[in-house]
Design a protein around this motif. Sequence first.
Motif, short mmCIF file in Angstrom:
data_model
loop_
_atom_site.label_atom_id
_atom_site.label_comp_id
_atom_site.label_asym_id
_atom_site.label_seq_id
_atom_site.Cartn_x
_atom_site.Cartn_y
_atom_site.Cartn_z
N TYR A 1 0.79 -1.23 0.00
CA TYR A 1 0.00 0.00 0.00
C TYR A 1 0.83 1.28 0.00
CZ TYR A 1 -4.54 -2.16 0.26
OH TYR A 1 -5.68 -2.86 -0.08
N ASP B 1 4.33 8.75 0.51
CA ASP B 1 3.12 8.41 1.28
C ASP B 1 3.37 8.53 2.78
OD1 ASP B 1 1.77 7.90 -1.04
OD2 ASP B 1 1.77 5.72 -0.85
N ARG C 1 -2.25 13.75 6.12
CA ARG C 1 -2.60 14.14 4.75
C ARG C 1 -1.77 15.35 4.31
NH1 ARG C 1 -8.88 14.75 3.53
NH2 ARG C 1 -7.96 15.11 1.48
N ARG D 1 0.23 10.33 -0.60
CA ARG D 1 -1.13 10.24 -0.08
C ARG D 1 -1.11 9.54 1.27
NH1 ARG D 1 -2.81 4.98 -0.98
NH2 ARG D 1 -1.29 3.81 -2.21
N CYS E 1 -11.31 11.77 5.29
CA CYS E 1 -11.00 11.24 3.96
C CYS E 1 -12.21 11.02 3.07
CB CYS E 1 -10.23 9.93 4.10
SG CYS E 1 -8.75 10.04 5.10
N GLN F 1 -13.83 8.46 -1.05
CA GLN F 1 -13.00 8.33 -2.24
C GLN F 1 -11.52 8.18 -1.84
OE1 GLN F 1 -14.18 8.11 -5.41
NE2 GLN F 1 -16.22 8.16 -4.50
N ASP F 2 -10.93 7.09 -2.26
CA ASP F 2 -9.50 6.84 -2.04
C ASP F 2 -9.13 6.90 -0.56
OD1 ASP F 2 -6.98 6.18 -3.07
OD2 ASP F 2 -6.31 8.26 -3.01
N PRO G 1 -7.78 5.43 2.88
CA PRO G 1 -6.82 4.36 3.17
C PRO G 1 -7.48 3.25 3.98
CG PRO G 1 -6.47 6.17 4.67
CD PRO G 1 -7.52 6.64 3.68
#
Length: 433
Positions: free
Chosen positions: A121, A126, A173, A182, A212, A215-216, A218
Amino acid sequence: MTETPPRRTSKISPHALPGRELQPSTLMMGHGYDPRLSEGALKPPIFLTSTFAFPSAAAGKRHFEAITGQRAGDAEGLVYGRFNGPDQEILEDRLSVWDGAEDSLVFSSGMSAIATLLLAYCSQGDVVVHSGPLYAATEGVIAKTLSRFGVRYVDFPAGATEAEIAAKLEEGRALAAQNGGRLAVIYLESPANPTNALVDIEAVAAARAAVCGTQDAPPIAIDNTFLGPLWQRPLRHGADIVVYSLTKYVGGHSDLVAGGLSGARVWLDRVRALRNTFGTILDPHTAWMLLRSLETVELRMTRAGENAAKVCAFLASHPKVERLGYLGQIDDPRQQDIFNRHCTGAGSTFSLFVKGGEADCFRFLDALKIAKLAVSLGGTETLASHPASMTHLSVPPERKALLGITDNLVRVSIGIEDAGDLIADFEQALAAV
């Protein structure tokens, strides 16, 4: 002439009863395996083979079309020992039962499961947001290994509130945005090793939704080794992936090393692909041993939990015990609330804070007769260790102090011996302090 059927079929449940949902303890005796497909063998054989024969060239092509993404749908059947095998797949089916998960993956160790998950991941730039404390090796992977490849982390204490967690997610973030990345993973450990501090999984899930959105977002992964699979089911409270050192309670006999992940396929498929590449899958023999262990995991954990309650009742009033980090004797209202919502039992691993320091702990540990001085936990035997000088020695002193890993902390994992004998052993060992 009909083709020979596969040695097993995923999710086989020969014991199924119409109109009744069978309990995990019952399903451990047959789920995922049909004796008719293996010469009538009551127990699954150990399939010691590196490769598997295709029934036809067309079947081989169809399989590789699926695993390379050139065809929609699953890759049916077995192909190579680095990818899968009958014993591993039966084990994965049975692990899924305990957590109510869609799928599971098994690995050569708990750390290979964690490392493969994080590498699947995380990319350069990130950020991982995690609770603290974590098992020292997990902290090492995040803080030392992933950092070499441009992955940063932000952490929060185990007992943090939803607002505090949300603030850390926002910080994560922002840090990721600065580096072109991300928010990759939210990684939890609850109860934490070695303090037994609990993380509010529901608060983490709510904070993720607030920060978050959908959408997308984690995945939320949680190491459930201390209470799983019997005393906590994190998927019910908002976690996406459950992490296990199967070495511990699931294996339960201190004779194997293994790891596992459970969750929805949408989260695990990416990890599966990397496991296939790295070859971090569990070997067939150890998978077979875990199938044996799963048949008694409820009995073993229940007995160990009952023993721990009796031992801790004795230790709580002992004059040489400063306090206990035991989930059956929580004195913090916030932690008690999390326990009431998330846990069905107090477990059998706890922190014993001896009055004094390292030298006093060493006297206590050296005086034990029945309990063994060893790392690990969740076995049939009682184990005790000194985290500050052993498993967490690599953690910097200032961070150990912040996380509550003090010099007078002894981690104890109670086994299935006679509770009276264990109490007598702890009593005579404390007399040496």
